[in-house]
Design an enzyme around this catalytic site. Structure first.
Site, mmCIF file in Angstrom:
data_model
loop_
_atom_site.group_PDB
_atom_site.id
_atom_site.type_symbol
_atom_site.label_atom_id
_atom_site.label_comp_id
_atom_site.label_asym_id
_atom_site.label_seq_id
_atom_site.Cartn_x
_atom_site.Cartn_y
_atom_site.Cartn_z
ATOM 1 C CB CYS A 25 -5.869 45.888 -47.518
ATOM 2 S SG CYS A 25 -6.660 45.335 -49.033
ATOM 3 C CD GLN A 100 -4.994 44.576 -56.174
ATOM 4 O OE1 GLN A 100 -5.422 44.625 -55.034
ATOM 5 N NE2 GLN A 100 -4.037 43.736 -56.548
ATOM 6 C CE1 TYR A 182 -10.762 39.863 -50.612
ATOM 7 C CE2 TYR A 182 -8.694 40.126 -51.791
ATOM 8 C CZ TYR A 182 -9.408 40.094 -50.602
ATOM 9 O OH TYR A 182 -8.766 40.278 -49.398
#
Length: 375
Positions: A25, A100, A182
């Site tokens: 990220c 992803q 997540y």
């Protein structure tokens, strides 16, 4: 012959070596759109010599972002922005591309790490989050709304739509994010899933929603796309996912046509006690590979070329996925190729630095420490 630099096939995709650049990220998108930061960042990594570059966790809907800076692929503007970046990368780089796709669930509506990484306050433009159960990720975090059947239907459709956008953009690999705490992981783990309906309780029920997402994405994928899933090998907490549940989930994914699993761990709770050390997650991948017979990627503190070579050559993993190792040394595959006596793709503009053309390359080879003479 180096096994790290030997070819491999996942589904119908072939790769010249076993080096993957992990999703990392960047928290630098604007309204989900990639921008010049991503062009420079991904452009550089696309020229690294790694066989596959997987884009950071990319949200399937706006409330599925971790932060305001998360990359998204849920509208036409997101798709157009990525099209520009990927066009540059493919023109100059050699890597194939994966994405992803993810939904943050209860870990969403948060600050970027360098802003503190906490839940957004009232002045931070927060949003309502959803999860398997109405349990916050940690103290002082938002309490999510338990996902309704309507939420589940919407999110399944969102994953499929994002996959369709990824296919239009020409991604060779699509990876579902079912780890790191997540949303898909939140349904899988009994730590975060305390539902009493068809999506909670037994492992079979907890797998139901993630498998629905997988089936929906699989249904829209073309034969050329390699489809994988990032799974967790351990939650590192009592009552959480262990290797037995990881093996069961990977087995079901294989049965449904999954081409590989990317085995990581942790992320479901801040209080988890993770035993970190070199290659600390490799045993999880090795056990899944041994018992399920599905190609696996290993991640986590794989740093040196010799270590990466050993992970692959020993048969514990089929590919190694490098994250911060690559941020630290973006041309790590060049170094690894030199150390292991292999060759790797370089842009023509950089060919003059290849060992066969640059005498200085031999001076970079690591040398054993020399003894210090006694005074």
């Amino acid at each position: 012959m180096s096994q790290l630099f030997s070819p491999i096939r996942l589904g119908n995709q072939e790769f010249p070596n076993r080096i993957v650049i992990s999703p990392m990220c960047q928290y630098s998108a604007i309204h989900g759109d990639a921008n010049d930061w991503h062009l420079v960042h991904l452009g550089t990594l696309s020229m690294s010599g790694a066989a596959l570059l997987v884009l950071e966790a990319t949200a399937v809907e706006e409330i599925g972002r971790i932060s305001h800076g998360d990359l998204g692929l849920y509208n036409d503007e997101n798709e157009a922005a990525l099209h520009r970046v990927l066009g540059f990368c493919r023109k100059h780089g050699s890597a194939k591309f994966g994405v992803q796709i993810a939904h943050a669930g209860r870990k969403g509506s948060a600050q970027a790490p360098w802003e503190g990484g906490r839940a957004l306050g009232p002045d931070g433009d927060p949003w309502e989050t959803v999860s398997a159960s109405a349990l916050p990720f940690a103290d002082d975090w938002h309490t999510p709304r338990e996902a309704s059947e309507e939420d589940i239907e919407r999110i399944v459709a969102a994953f499929a739509e994002t996959a369709e956008r990824a296919i239009r953009l020409g991604f060779e690999v699509i990876e579902l994010h079912a780890a790191h705490g997540y949303l898909l992981h939140q349904f899988l783990s009994a730590v975060s899933n305390q539902r009493t309906d068809q999506y909670g309780g037994s492992l079979e029920n907890r797998m139901r929603f993630p498998l629905r997402v997988f089936d929906a994405v699989k249904a829209v994928c073309t034969p050329e796309v390699a489809l994988g899933v990032r799974i967790t090998g351990s939650d590192w907490i009592e009552g959480g996912i262990d290797i037995e549940e990881a093996v069961a989930f990977a087995s079901e994914l294989k049965r449904r046509g999954c081409h590989y699993v990317d085995v990581t761990s942790g992320g479901i709770a801040l209080k988890a006690k993770i035993e970190i050390g070199p290659g600390y997650q490799v045993p999880f991948a090795a056990e899944v590979k041994r018992r399920v017979g599905i190609p696996v990627w290993s991640v986590g503190l794989i740093v040196t070329p010799e270590q990466a070579e050993d992970v692959v050559a020993s048969g514990r993993s089929d590919m190694v996925a490098l994250g911060r190792t690559i941020l630290d040394e973006p041309h790590w595959p060049w170094k690894a190729a030199q150390v292991l006596g292999a060759d790797v793709a370089r842009p023509p503009q950089y060919q003059r630095a290849a060992p066969r053309l640059w005498p200085g390359a031999s001076y970079k080879q690591p040398r054993p420490p020399q003894p210090v003479a006694a005074e």
